[in-house]
Motif scaffolding. Structure first.
Motif, mmCIF file in Angstrom:
data_model
loop_
_atom_site.group_PDB
_atom_site.id
_atom_site.type_symbol
_atom_site.label_atom_id
_atom_site.label_comp_id
_atom_site.label_asym_id
_atom_site.label_seq_id
_atom_site.Cartn_x
_atom_site.Cartn_y
_atom_site.Cartn_z
ATOM 1 N N ILE A 212 0.856 -1.183 0.000
ATOM 2 C CA ILE A 212 0.000 0.000 0.000
ATOM 3 C C ILE A 212 0.895 1.236 0.000
ATOM 4 C CG2 ILE A 212 -1.694 1.352 1.285
ATOM 5 C CD1 ILE A 212 -2.747 -1.273 2.443
ATOM 6 N N ARG A 213 0.636 2.139 -0.943
ATOM 7 C CA ARG A 213 1.405 3.383 -1.021
ATOM 8 C C ARG A 213 0.742 4.401 -0.084
ATOM 9 N NH1 ARG A 213 4.380 5.814 -5.811
ATOM 10 N NH2 ARG A 213 3.748 3.949 -6.945
ATOM 11 N N ILE A 214 1.224 4.437 1.156
ATOM 12 C CA ILE A 214 0.648 5.351 2.149
ATOM 13 C C ILE A 214 1.050 6.793 1.849
ATOM 14 C CG2 ILE A 214 0.580 5.952 4.606
ATOM 15 C CD1 ILE A 214 1.161 2.963 5.190
ATOM 16 N N ALA A 215 2.315 6.977 1.491
ATOM 17 C CA ALA A 215 2.812 8.307 1.122
ATOM 18 C C ALA A 215 3.950 8.136 0.130
ATOM 19 C CB ALA A 215 3.296 9.066 2.359
ATOM 20 N N HIS A 216 4.139 9.152 -0.723
ATOM 21 C CA HIS A 216 5.236 9.077 -1.695
ATOM 22 C C HIS A 216 5.738 10.482 -2.005
ATOM 23 C CE1 HIS A 216 2.843 10.460 -5.213
ATOM 24 N NE2 HIS A 216 1.842 9.921 -4.540
ATOM 25 N N ARG A 217 6.934 10.525 -2.560
ATOM 26 C CA ARG A 217 7.535 11.793 -2.969
ATOM 27 C C ARG A 217 8.321 11.550 -4.244
ATOM 28 N NH1 ARG A 217 11.596 14.368 1.213
ATOM 29 N NH2 ARG A 217 12.801 12.559 0.530
ATOM 30 N N GLY A 218 8.037 12.342 -5.264
ATOM 31 C CA GLY A 218 8.733 12.177 -6.536
ATOM 32 C C GLY A 218 8.537 10.806 -7.149
ATOM 33 N N GLY A 219 7.351 10.216 -6.915
ATOM 34 C CA GLY A 219 7.057 8.909 -7.474
ATOM 35 C C GLY A 219 7.571 7.738 -6.660
ATOM 36 N N GLU A 220 8.326 8.002 -5.592
ATOM 37 C CA GLU A 220 8.910 6.927 -4.788
ATOM 38 C C GLU A 220 8.222 6.832 -3.434
ATOM 39 O OE1 GLU A 220 13.283 5.844 -2.923
ATOM 40 O OE2 GLU A 220 13.183 6.683 -4.945
ATOM 41 N N ILE A 265 3.930 -0.081 -15.688
ATOM 42 C CA ILE A 265 4.858 -1.171 -15.365
ATOM 43 C C ILE A 265 6.268 -0.625 -15.487
ATOM 44 C CG2 ILE A 265 5.584 -3.527 -15.922
ATOM 45 C CD1 ILE A 265 2.926 -3.776 -17.541
ATOM 46 N N ASN A 266 7.135 -0.984 -14.529
ATOM 47 C CA ASN A 266 8.537 -0.563 -14.561
ATOM 48 C C ASN A 266 9.433 -1.798 -14.622
ATOM 49 O OD1 ASN A 266 8.042 2.381 -14.052
ATOM 50 N ND2 ASN A 266 7.173 1.556 -12.176
ATOM 51 N N GLY A 267 10.409 -1.794 -15.518
ATOM 52 C CA GLY A 267 11.219 -2.981 -15.749
ATOM 53 C C GLY A 267 12.507 -3.036 -14.957
ATOM 54 N N ARG A 268 12.464 -2.634 -13.697
ATOM 55 C CA ARG A 268 13.678 -2.534 -12.867
ATOM 56 C C ARG A 268 13.260 -2.586 -11.401
ATOM 57 N NH1 ARG A 268 12.214 2.020 -10.818
ATOM 58 N NH2 ARG A 268 11.250 3.623 -12.110
ATOM 59 N N PHE A 269 14.264 -2.564 -10.510
ATOM 60 C CA PHE A 269 13.962 -2.400 -9.086
ATOM 61 C C PHE A 269 13.287 -1.053 -8.868
ATOM 62 C CE2 PHE A 269 17.531 -5.461 -8.261
ATOM 63 C CZ PHE A 269 16.819 -6.355 -7.467
ATOM 64 N N ALA A 270 12.195 -1.045 -8.127
ATOM 65 C CA ALA A 270 11.583 0.216 -7.715
ATOM 66 C C ALA A 270 12.425 0.841 -6.611
ATOM 67 C CB ALA A 270 10.162 -0.040 -7.204
ATOM 68 N N GLY A 271 12.276 2.144 -6.432
ATOM 69 C CA GLY A 271 12.980 2.802 -5.335
ATOM 70 C C GLY A 271 12.605 2.196 -3.992
ATOM 71 N N GLY A 272 11.343 1.724 -3.898
ATOM 72 C CA GLY A 272 10.867 1.137 -2.650
ATOM 73 C C GLY A 272 10.996 -0.370 -2.566
ATOM 74 N N SER A 273 11.686 -0.989 -3.524
ATOM 75 C CA SER A 273 11.859 -2.456 -3.499
ATOM 76 C C SER A 273 12.491 -2.984 -2.211
ATOM 77 C CB SER A 273 12.694 -2.911 -4.702
ATOM 78 O OG SER A 273 11.987 -2.729 -5.904
ATOM 79 N N PRO A 274 13.443 -2.244 -1.598
ATOM 80 C CA PRO A 274 14.022 -2.750 -0.346
ATOM 81 C C PRO A 274 12.994 -3.005 0.759
ATOM 82 C CG PRO A 274 15.447 -1.065 -1.267
ATOM 83 C CD PRO A 274 14.195 -1.067 -2.099
ATOM 84 N N ARG A 310 10.306 5.426 5.433
ATOM 85 C CA ARG A 310 11.610 5.764 4.864
ATOM 86 C C ARG A 310 11.910 7.252 5.068
ATOM 87 N NH1 ARG A 310 11.651 4.445 -0.976
ATOM 88 N NH2 ARG A 310 13.853 3.862 -0.794
ATOM 89 N N PHE A 311 13.207 7.571 5.148
ATOM 90 C CA PHE A 311 13.620 8.955 5.400
ATOM 91 C C PHE A 311 14.924 9.243 4.693
ATOM 92 C CE2 PHE A 311 15.353 6.198 8.614
ATOM 93 C CZ PHE A 311 16.671 6.637 8.781
ATOM 94 N N ASP A 312 15.269 10.526 4.606
ATOM 95 C CA ASP A 312 16.495 10.938 3.943
ATOM 96 C C ASP A 312 17.712 10.736 4.861
ATOM 97 O OD1 ASP A 312 15.226 11.734 1.640
ATOM 98 O OD2 ASP A 312 14.930 13.794 2.325
ATOM 99 N N ASP A 313 18.843 10.500 4.227
ATOM 100 C CA ASP A 313 20.121 10.452 4.926
ATOM 101 C C ASP A 313 21.105 11.216 4.064
ATOM 102 O OD1 ASP A 313 22.083 9.833 6.747
ATOM 103 O OD2 ASP A 313 21.653 7.687 6.794
ATOM 104 N N ALA A 314 22.342 11.312 4.496
ATOM 105 C CA ALA A 314 23.314 12.115 3.750
ATOM 106 C C ALA A 314 24.705 11.546 3.866
ATOM 107 C CB ALA A 314 23.293 13.557 4.242
ATOM 108 N N VAL A 315 25.542 11.876 2.875
ATOM 109 C CA VAL A 315 26.958 11.574 2.888
ATOM 110 C C VAL A 315 27.714 12.898 3.002
ATOM 111 C CG1 VAL A 315 28.911 10.674 1.569
ATOM 112 C CG2 VAL A 315 26.699 9.505 1.474
ATOM 113 N N TYR A 316 28.674 12.964 3.910
ATOM 114 C CA TYR A 316 29.472 14.183 4.083
ATOM 115 C C TYR A 316 30.916 13.897 3.700
ATOM 116 C CZ TYR A 316 25.300 15.479 6.671
ATOM 117 O OH TYR A 316 23.992 15.730 7.020
ATOM 118 N N ILE A 317 31.409 14.648 2.755
ATOM 119 C CA ILE A 317 32.751 14.394 2.218
ATOM 120 C C ILE A 317 33.687 15.553 2.591
ATOM 121 C CG2 ILE A 317 34.093 13.996 0.120
ATOM 122 C CD1 ILE A 317 31.456 13.009 -1.170
#
Length: 317
Positions: A212-220, A265-274, A310-317
């Motif tokens: 069930i897609r409870i919430a999404h952003r940018g299609g994900e 239909i999408n022919g790949r892993f979805a962003g939410g597949s994990p 799901r939530f955002d995370d970041a990489v700091y270089i």
């Protein structure tokens, strides 16, 4: 045995990379994870064992560069992650395997050509008795033979970019000009779902996981609930048996009062597949098992009612 994975256009797919890392550790196999992207600042490049910058997909050097990397890193399988690269890989997957031995987790060209063109997807679904929102033709628009609301999207779009609900004539006129190469359908109102479907390399369906897609952003999906919905599972099995896809695909659908409308239909892993991986339908683990020549059977060994936030995370270089 070392089974090395190449993630193409790895971008933001950190969860996907981590899922393969976890799967290889669980199976106690050696696996080097290689990430490639044309953007050297793609976040997921910081989570692979080795990274490469590659030419743009449109470049004649893209496939030769991929083959060169596969040879250098002894790659077992390439995982495309971007809609726009699927057709390129489907056209070249036999050539790639002959040149360097790497499989490509992408369906055949005839399947991708259907999936990547939303009118062809619509026609395929109609032809095979799936329910889809009615396609509104230009003549119907000119003769006012439709009812609002409508829905417009690009014919070859991705990630819900330039997808809009149309409520009136003014919006219709605007979005017809705003959206390039548009496709217009009746608006489908109801509960949204994303369904992950995993098949083996011969197209035999192994798992079908509705969310069930409870919430999404940018299609994900950002919030989801995994459900063992029998109707959606059987639709997924029928779709997979017809398409015979290679590896993971997914489809978006809406449950309305009249039934289930398949949206795309999408022919790949979805962003939410994990989310499905964590619920028990562990596709990365299954890919490793297939590479080790294990035979997999269809199963529904995933957790009903499993919730993901799901939530955002970041990489700091």
């Amino acid at each position: 045995m070392e089974l090395n994975i190449l993630f193409s256009s790895v971008g933001r797919r950190v969860e996907l990379v981590k899922a393969f890392r976890d799967a290889s550790n669980e199976l106690k196999i050696k696996s080097k994870l290689i990430g490639v992207d044309m953007d050297e600042l793609a976040p997921a490049l910081n989570f692979v064992d080795k990274k490469y910058k590659v030419p743009q997909l449109s470049s004649e050097q893209f496939i030769p560069k991929i083959i060169d990397i596969c040879k250098k890193e002894n790659i077992s399988i390439i995982i495309p992650t971007l809609d726009t690269e699927l057709l390129i890989y489907s056209k070249n997957k036999e050539f790639i395997q002959n040149e360097c031995g790497a499989k490509v987790m992408v369906s055949d060209e005839n399947i991708i050509s259907i999936i990547r063109n939303k009118v062809k997807t619509y026609e395929f679904l109609k032809r095979n008795d799936f329910k889809v929102p009615k396609l509104i033709k230009e003549t119907e628009i000119l003769n006012k033979k439709f009812k609002f609301p409508l829905f417009i999207k690009p014919l070859d779009g991705s990630s819900s970019i330039n997808n809009f609900k149309i409520n009136n004539e003014r919006e219709l006129e605007f979005f017809k000009e705003y959206v390039s190469n548009p496709m217009i359908q009746e608006f489908s109102d109801g509960q949204e779902y994303c369904v992950d479907v995993f098949c083996d390399f011969k197209g035999n369906v192994i798992t079908v996981v509705p969310k069930i897609r409870i919430a999404h952003r940018g299609g994900e999906i950002t919030k989801a609930k995994v459900v063992k919905d029998r109707e959606l599972i059987e639709i997924g099995r029928k779709l997979a048996n017809l398409l015979k896809p290679c590896g993971e695909i997914n489809f978006d659908c809406i449950k309305t009062k009249e039934g289930v409308d398949i949206i795309e239909i999408n022919g790949r892993f979805a962003g939410g597949s994990p989310i499905s991986f964590k619920a028990g339908a562990n596709s990365p683990k299954k890919i490793y098992q297939l590479l080790m020549n294990e035979e997999l059977q269809y199963n529904e060994d995933f957790e009903d009612g499993f919730i993901a936030l799901r939530f955002d995370d970041a990489v700091y270089i």
